[in-house]
Every structure is written in structure tokens, then in C-alpha cells.
Design a protein around this motif. Structure first.
Motif, PDB file in Angstrom:
ATOM      1  N   ARG A  80       0.838  -1.202   0.000  1.00 41.14           N
ATOM      2  CA  ARG A  80       0.000   0.000   0.000  1.00 41.14           C
ATOM      3  C   ARG A  80       0.873   1.252   0.000  1.00 41.14           C
ATOM      4  NH1 ARG A  80      -4.282   0.417   4.698  1.00 41.14           N
ATOM      5  NH2 ARG A  80      -4.894  -1.535   3.743  1.00 41.14           N
ATOM      6  N   PHE A  81       1.932   1.246   0.822  1.00 35.19           N
ATOM      7  CA  PHE A  81       2.856   2.377   0.848  1.00 35.19           C
ATOM      8  C   PHE A  81       3.578   2.536  -0.489  1.00 35.19           C
ATOM      9  CE2 PHE A  81       7.388   3.484   1.405  1.00 35.19           C
ATOM     10  CZ  PHE A  81       7.242   4.845   1.632  1.00 35.19           C
ATOM     11  N   LEU A  82       4.061   1.436  -1.044  1.00 41.76           N
ATOM     12  CA  LEU A  82       4.805   1.500  -2.305  1.00 41.76           C
ATOM     13  C   LEU A  82       3.961   2.075  -3.442  1.00 41.76           C
ATOM     14  CD1 LEU A  82       6.720  -1.904  -2.242  1.00 41.76           C
ATOM     15  CD2 LEU A  82       7.622   0.372  -1.701  1.00 41.76           C
ATOM     16  N   ASN A  83       2.654   1.878  -3.392  1.00 41.84           N
ATOM     17  CA  ASN A  83       1.774   2.363  -4.452  1.00 41.84           C
ATOM     18  C   ASN A  83       1.279   3.794  -4.229  1.00 41.84           C
ATOM     19  OD1 ASN A  83       1.937   0.025  -6.014  1.00 41.84           O
ATOM     20  ND2 ASN A  83       0.367  -0.970  -4.789  1.00 41.84           N
ATOM     21  N   LEU A  84       1.609   4.385  -3.083  1.00 39.37           N
ATOM     22  CA  LEU A  84       1.212   5.774  -2.831  1.00 39.37           C
ATOM     23  C   LEU A  84       1.996   6.708  -3.748  1.00 39.37           C
ATOM     24  CD1 LEU A  84       1.133   6.065   1.071  1.00 39.37           C
ATOM     25  CD2 LEU A  84      -0.811   6.176  -0.483  1.00 39.37           C
ATOM     26  N   PRO A  85       1.336   7.739  -4.287  1.00 37.46           N
ATOM     27  CA  PRO A  85       2.086   8.708  -5.099  1.00 37.46           C
ATOM     28  C   PRO A  85       2.956   9.590  -4.207  1.00 37.46           C
ATOM     29  CG  PRO A  85      -0.213   9.358  -4.912  1.00 37.46           C
ATOM     30  CD  PRO A  85      -0.089   8.025  -4.241  1.00 37.46           C
ATOM     31  N   VAL A  86       4.136   9.916  -4.694  1.00 39.17           N
ATOM     32  CA  VAL A  86       5.032  10.816  -3.959  1.00 39.17           C
ATOM     33  C   VAL A  86       4.439  12.221  -3.968  1.00 39.17           C
ATOM     34  CG1 VAL A  86       7.350  11.831  -3.911  1.00 39.17           C
ATOM     35  CG2 VAL A  86       7.046   9.424  -4.514  1.00 39.17           C
ATOM     36  N   ASP A  87       3.917  12.606  -5.113  1.00 38.99           N
ATOM     37  CA  ASP A  87       3.268  13.902  -5.290  1.00 38.99           C
ATOM     38  C   ASP A  87       1.990  13.654  -6.094  1.00 38.99           C
ATOM     39  OD1 ASP A  87       2.436  16.424  -6.284  1.00 38.99           O
ATOM     40  OD2 ASP A  87       4.475  17.198  -6.191  1.00 38.99           O
ATOM     41  N   PRO A  88       0.861  14.164  -5.644  1.00 39.41           N
ATOM     42  CA  PRO A  88      -0.399  13.893  -6.354  1.00 39.41           C
ATOM     43  C   PRO A  88      -0.408  14.365  -7.809  1.00 39.41           C
ATOM     44  CG  PRO A  88      -0.817  15.076  -4.293  1.00 39.41           C
ATOM     45  CD  PRO A  88       0.654  14.980  -4.449  1.00 39.41           C
ATOM     46  N   ASN A  89       0.462  15.298  -8.155  1.00 36.41           N
ATOM     47  CA  ASN A  89       0.487  15.849  -9.511  1.00 36.41           C
ATOM     48  C   ASN A  89       1.365  15.048 -10.478  1.00 36.41           C
ATOM     49  OD1 ASN A  89      -1.163  17.961  -8.628  1.00 36.41           O
ATOM     50  ND2 ASN A  89       0.619  19.116  -7.924  1.00 36.41           N
ATOM     51  N   TYR A  90       2.073  14.043  -9.975  1.00 32.43           N
ATOM     52  CA  TYR A  90       2.981  13.264 -10.823  1.00 32.43           C
ATOM     53  C   TYR A  90       2.721  11.774 -10.618  1.00 32.43           C
ATOM     54  CZ  TYR A  90       5.348  17.719 -11.259  1.00 32.43           C
ATOM     55  OH  TYR A  90       5.625  19.033 -11.505  1.00 32.43           O
ATOM     56  N   PRO A  91       3.025  10.950 -11.607  1.00 32.25           N
ATOM     57  CA  PRO A  91       2.732   9.511 -11.499  1.00 32.25           C
ATOM     58  C   PRO A  91       3.751   8.723 -10.656  1.00 32.25           C
ATOM     59  CG  PRO A  91       3.649   9.997 -13.654  1.00 32.25           C
ATOM     60  CD  PRO A  91       3.463  11.322 -12.955  1.00 32.25           C
TER      61      PRO A  91
ATOM     62  N   HIS B 250      15.331   9.798  -0.352  1.00 34.37           N
ATOM     63  CA  HIS B 250      14.468  10.950  -0.607  1.00 34.37           C
ATOM     64  C   HIS B 250      13.296  11.062   0.370  1.00 34.37           C
ATOM     65  CE1 HIS B 250      16.612  12.234  -4.091  1.00 34.37           C
ATOM     66  NE2 HIS B 250      16.428  11.083  -4.715  1.00 34.37           N
ATOM     67  N   LEU B 251      13.107  10.080   1.218  1.00 33.80           N
ATOM     68  CA  LEU B 251      12.045  10.174   2.228  1.00 33.80           C
ATOM     69  C   LEU B 251      12.586  10.930   3.426  1.00 33.80           C
ATOM     70  CD1 LEU B 251       9.184   9.390   3.186  1.00 33.80           C
ATOM     71  CD2 LEU B 251      10.206   7.353   4.187  1.00 33.80           C
ATOM     72  N   ASP B 252      11.975  12.058   3.729  1.00 32.42           N
ATOM     73  CA  ASP B 252      12.390  12.804   4.912  1.00 32.42           C
ATOM     74  C   ASP B 252      11.289  12.728   5.969  1.00 32.42           C
ATOM     75  OD1 ASP B 252      10.445  14.606   4.068  1.00 32.42           O
ATOM     76  OD2 ASP B 252      11.878  16.061   3.288  1.00 32.42           O
ATOM     77  N   ALA B 253      11.584  13.218   7.154  1.00 30.77           N
ATOM     78  CA  ALA B 253      10.649  13.105   8.274  1.00 30.77           C
ATOM     79  C   ALA B 253       9.332  13.831   8.000  1.00 30.77           C
ATOM     80  CB  ALA B 253      11.294  13.635   9.553  1.00 30.77           C
ATOM     81  N   ASP B 254       9.393  14.964   7.300  1.00 27.04           N
ATOM     82  CA  ASP B 254       8.163  15.714   7.015  1.00 27.04           C
ATOM     83  C   ASP B 254       7.236  14.933   6.096  1.00 27.04           C
ATOM     84  OD1 ASP B 254       9.013  17.826   8.576  1.00 27.04           O
ATOM     85  OD2 ASP B 254       9.925  18.906   6.905  1.00 27.04           O
ATOM     86  N   ARG B 255       7.790  14.326   5.054  1.00 25.89           N
ATOM     87  CA  ARG B 255       6.961  13.536   4.129  1.00 25.89           C
ATOM     88  C   ARG B 255       6.403  12.295   4.819  1.00 25.89           C
ATOM     89  NH1 ARG B 255       9.090  13.677  -1.996  1.00 25.89           N
ATOM     90  NH2 ARG B 255       9.533  15.888  -2.080  1.00 25.89           N
ATOM     91  N   LEU B 256       7.248  11.636   5.612  1.00 24.65           N
ATOM     92  CA  LEU B 256       6.785  10.454   6.324  1.00 24.65           C
ATOM     93  C   LEU B 256       5.678  10.825   7.301  1.00 24.65           C
ATOM     94  CD1 LEU B 256       6.928   7.462   6.926  1.00 24.65           C
ATOM     95  CD2 LEU B 256       8.839   7.921   8.469  1.00 24.65           C
ATOM     96  N   ARG B 257       5.855  11.935   7.999  1.00 24.94           N
ATOM     97  CA  ARG B 257       4.826  12.391   8.941  1.00 24.94           C
ATOM     98  C   ARG B 257       3.517  12.677   8.202  1.00 24.94           C
ATOM     99  NH1 ARG B 257       4.515  13.760  13.912  1.00 24.94           N
ATOM    100  NH2 ARG B 257       6.757  13.723  14.253  1.00 24.94           N
TER     101      ARG B 257
END
Length: 164
Positions: A40-51, A61-68
Motif C-alpha cells: 500500500r505504501f509503495l503504491n502511494l504517489p510521492v506527489d499527487p500531480n505526478y505519477p 528521498h524520504l524525509d521526516a516531514d513527508r513520512l509524517r
């Protein structure tokens, strides 16, 4: 090669996790639960505007703010799933940090995030008076008393103890 995980990505970490002795030591049910949350995590988009999904994103590239933000998004709908998702992501970060040495331990973004799940009130512990009545009614050696003792003293889940 098509379908192969890119190096040092979360997809690569997920494939590598499944080959570790720690993963293989988990019960099948635990493996399935973690695999489902990781997928489920792997399929989440990093940014909703990009695939781009987290599967093809380098672990660094995963930082604490994005993980939070990811965990808080899940937390709003289900606190328990948020906690288990954080644990699943921590397993991927563990592969990147300790197994493969892609990242330094101090760069682990999950260290600053905690998810507290309130204690359940659905299945409260038996009061002492009720336990004493049960023990009085079912003497040592009976199936009911053995099952009770296993659950009480070992703290196993109901599904782990099979008394017939």
C-alpha cells in the motif's frame, strides 16, 4: 530489466526485506500483514500531480516531514493502521540502513515519529473476582483451565491458543 526494482529504491528494499532472516522468522500472518501495508505504501504517489510512486523513489528521498504527512493522512481514518504502516515503513528503512548500508542510521526519518494508539476498551481484563470464580469452577487439569492458564500467563492472542 522490465519489472525489476530500481537500485536503492523502496521497491528494492521491499524485495530485499523478504530475503532477510528476520522476515523469514515472522509468522505467515505477520508477513502477509506487513507485505500488504508495504505494498500500500509503495503504491502511494510521492506527489499527487505526478505519477511517481514510492516504489520507484530512492530511500534517501524520504524525509521526516513527508513520512509524517503519510502517517498523519492514515491516522485521520484509522490510528491502528497508521501505527502498523509506520512499523512496516521502518522495516524498509531498516533494510536501507542496517542491511544494505544505503543510508546512515542518523538519517532515518522514522526516528522522530511516534503513533500512540489508545488502549482498547472492547475486551477488558477479567476482574480478580471473576477469575477466582472461573478457577474455582474449572479445576487444574481441565481443558478450560489449561486454556485459561495459557492465555492468562503467556499473554497469547485468542487465535494462538487452540483448546478443544
Amino acid at each position: 530489466m522490465p519489472g525489476r526494482a530500481l537500485p536503492k529504491t523502496f521497491g528494492h528494499a521491499a524485495r530485499r526485506l523478504e530475503t532477510t532472516m528476520e522476515w523469514l522468522d515472522f509468522y505467515e500472518a505477520t508477513q502477509q500483514k506487513n507485505a500488504r501495508l508495504i505494498e500500500r505504501f509503495l503504491n502511494l504517489p510521492v506527489d499527487p500531480n505526478y505519477p511517481l510512486t514510492w516504489r520507484n523513489t530512492p530511500v534517501e528521498h524520504l524525509d521526516a516531514d513527508r513520512l509524517r504527512a503519510i502517517i498523519e493522512g492514515i491516522f485521520r481514518t484509522n490510528r491502528t493502521v497508521a501505527k502498523h504502516t509506520l512499523v512496516a515503513i521502518k522495516k524498509l528503512l531498516w533494510v536501507a540502513t542496517d542491511v544494505e548500508k544505503w543510508n546512515k542510521p542518523q538519517d532515518d526519518p522514522s526516528l522522530s515519529i511516534r503513533v500512540r494508539v489508545p488502549k482498547s476498551t472492547k475486551n477488558p481484563a477479567w476482574p480478580i473476582a471473576i477469575r477466582e470464580k472461573f478457577e474455582e469452577r474449572h479445576p487444574i487439569g481441565t481443558a478450560a483451565r489449561t486454556c485459561y492458564a495459557l492465555g492468562f500467563w503467556l499473554g497469547n492472542r485468542r487465535g494462538d491458543i487452540r483448546c478443544s
